[in-house]
Design a protein around this motif. Structure first.
Motif, PDB file in Angstrom:
ATOM      1  N   LEU A 200      -8.727  -9.024  -6.313  1.00 32.45           N
ATOM      2  CA  LEU A 200      -8.767  -7.597  -6.042  1.00 32.45           C
ATOM      3  C   LEU A 200      -7.667  -6.924  -6.835  1.00 32.45           C
ATOM      4  CD1 LEU A 200      -9.318  -9.040  -2.905  1.00 32.45           C
ATOM      5  CD2 LEU A 200     -10.464  -6.850  -2.995  1.00 32.45           C
TER       6      LEU A 200
ATOM      7  N   SER B 186     -10.639 -10.241   2.045  1.00 33.88           N
ATOM      8  CA  SER B 186     -11.072  -9.024   1.344  1.00 33.88           C
ATOM      9  C   SER B 186     -11.183  -7.821   2.279  1.00 33.88           C
ATOM     10  CB  SER B 186     -12.388  -9.261   0.599  1.00 33.88           C
ATOM     11  OG  SER B 186     -13.419  -9.604   1.487  1.00 33.88           O
ATOM     12  N   THR B 187     -11.540  -8.038   3.539  1.00 33.54           N
ATOM     13  CA  THR B 187     -11.613  -6.922   4.494  1.00 33.54           C
ATOM     14  C   THR B 187     -10.225  -6.314   4.697  1.00 33.54           C
ATOM     15  OG1 THR B 187     -13.486  -7.933   5.608  1.00 33.54           O
ATOM     16  CG2 THR B 187     -12.290  -6.257   6.828  1.00 33.54           C
TER      17      THR B 187
ATOM     18  N   PRO C 139      -8.409   0.979  -0.340  1.00 37.07           N
ATOM     19  CA  PRO C 139      -9.844   1.307  -0.366  1.00 37.07           C
ATOM     20  C   PRO C 139     -10.395   1.537  -1.777  1.00 37.07           C
ATOM     21  CG  PRO C 139      -8.567   3.078   0.666  1.00 37.07           C
ATOM     22  CD  PRO C 139      -7.619   1.958   0.402  1.00 37.07           C
TER      23      PRO C 139
ATOM     24  N   SER D 119       0.822  -1.209   0.000  1.00 31.41           N
ATOM     25  CA  SER D 119       0.000   0.000   0.000  1.00 31.41           C
ATOM     26  C   SER D 119       0.857   1.260   0.000  1.00 31.41           C
ATOM     27  CB  SER D 119      -0.925  -0.001   1.222  1.00 31.41           C
ATOM     28  OG  SER D 119      -1.644   1.193   1.304  1.00 31.41           O
TER      29      SER D 119
ATOM     30  N   ARG E 161      -9.297  -4.362   1.503  1.00 30.87           N
ATOM     31  CA  ARG E 161     -10.030  -3.085   1.386  1.00 30.87           C
ATOM     32  C   ARG E 161      -9.510  -2.048   2.380  1.00 30.87           C
ATOM     33  NH1 ARG E 161     -14.469  -6.483   0.189  1.00 30.87           N
ATOM     34  NH2 ARG E 161     -15.096  -6.526   2.368  1.00 30.87           N
ATOM     35  N   LYS E 162      -9.031  -2.508   3.538  1.00 30.98           N
ATOM     36  CA  LYS E 162      -8.465  -1.583   4.528  1.00 30.98           C
ATOM     37  C   LYS E 162      -7.247  -0.870   3.953  1.00 30.98           C
ATOM     38  CE  LYS E 162      -6.054  -1.432   8.922  1.00 30.98           C
ATOM     39  NZ  LYS E 162      -5.485  -2.210  10.020  1.00 30.98           N
TER      40      LYS E 162
ATOM     41  N   SER F 237      -9.640  -0.260  -4.358  1.00 30.68           N
ATOM     42  CA  SER F 237      -9.477  -1.473  -5.162  1.00 30.68           C
ATOM     43  C   SER F 237     -10.814  -1.961  -5.698  1.00 30.68           C
ATOM     44  CB  SER F 237      -8.813  -2.573  -4.331  1.00 30.68           C
ATOM     45  OG  SER F 237      -9.659  -2.964  -3.266  1.00 30.68           O
ATOM     46  N   GLN F 238     -10.732  -2.734  -6.761  1.00 30.45           N
ATOM     47  CA  GLN F 238     -11.903  -3.362  -7.352  1.00 30.45           C
ATOM     48  C   GLN F 238     -11.860  -4.831  -6.999  1.00 30.45           C
ATOM     49  OE1 GLN F 238     -11.961  -2.540 -11.519  1.00 30.45           O
ATOM     50  NE2 GLN F 238     -11.869  -0.345 -11.228  1.00 30.45           N
ATOM     51  N   GLU F 239     -13.016  -5.409  -6.695  1.00 31.84           N
ATOM     52  CA  GLU F 239     -13.080  -6.794  -6.247  1.00 31.84           C
ATOM     53  C   GLU F 239     -14.025  -7.587  -7.127  1.00 31.84           C
ATOM     54  OE1 GLU F 239     -14.637  -9.246  -2.314  1.00 31.84           O
ATOM     55  OE2 GLU F 239     -14.130  -7.139  -2.140  1.00 31.84           O
TER      56      GLU F 239
ATOM     57  N   SER G  11      -5.809  -3.078  -7.827  1.00 34.97           N
ATOM     58  CA  SER G  11      -5.629  -1.704  -7.407  1.00 34.97           C
ATOM     59  C   SER G  11      -4.791  -0.986  -8.448  1.00 34.97           C
ATOM     60  CB  SER G  11      -4.927  -1.676  -6.054  1.00 34.97           C
ATOM     61  OG  SER G  11      -4.703  -0.364  -5.641  1.00 34.97           O
TER      62      SER G  11
END
Length: 176
Positions: free
Chosen positions: A174, A109-110, A117, A88, A113-114, A119-121, A176
């Protein structure tokens, strides 16, 4: 990068980042700065800051660097946290030319996403994706059987397809 559950070294965040560095290096483009950073990197106890600095340098020398990491769910929670934090910080730099493609069970995935944020899933749980996986697997097995038959048992191919499609269930991708 494909970490293996049975190879603890491959499940180290430092190992993953070092692997990305090695794969991004073109011997013809290694400059004095890269060599200087690599001399620190060769130490087996190189800290994450040193590794991240060299990875940033390698990324800056690429037009685009695609980082693909499969089986993210195989990492211990703390190692995954260190890896995602490092990626990140590198991806969020204004000049970063790196693109991420992360694959793992939906349980991660949590965490992703943290740290990413925006990103596409895409989950493999939906019927359309499951149908695509099944069609691809069926075509691949049929082609392989034509090239070199591995069994005369037609139910074996169906069992293989069922196992592969079932194994993909619950995976998410995911980017990014």
């Amino acid at each position: 990068m494909f970490p293996r559950f049975d190879d603890s070294i491959s499940l180290s965040s430092a190992t993953v980042l070092k692997s990305i560095i090695r794969q991004s290096l073109n011997p013809d483009d290694v400059t004095g700065e890269v060599e200087r950073q690599l001399s620190k990197f060769d130490a087996s106890d190189a800290d994450m800051d040193t590794i991240e600095t060299l990875l940033q340098l390698c990324i800056s020398r690429c037009s685009t660097l695609y980082i693909v990491i499969d089986a993210l769910d195989e990492f211990e929670k703390e190692e995954r946290k260190v890896l995602l934090r490092s990626l990140s910080s590198i991806i969020s730099l204004p000049y970063s030319k790196a693109k991420l493609f992360l694959v793992g069970r939906s349980s991660v995935s949590t965490d992703i996403r943290k740290w990413f944020p925006a990103s596409q899933e895409k989950s493999t749980d939906c019927d359309k994706v499951q149908a695509d996986i099944e069609a691809y697997t069926q075509a691949t097995i049929t082609l392989k059987q034509e090239e070199q038959p591995i069994s005369q048992n037609p139910t074996l191919a169906q069992e293989i397809i069922k196992a592969l499609v079932g194994g993909a269930n619950g995976m998410c991708v995911l980017t990014s």
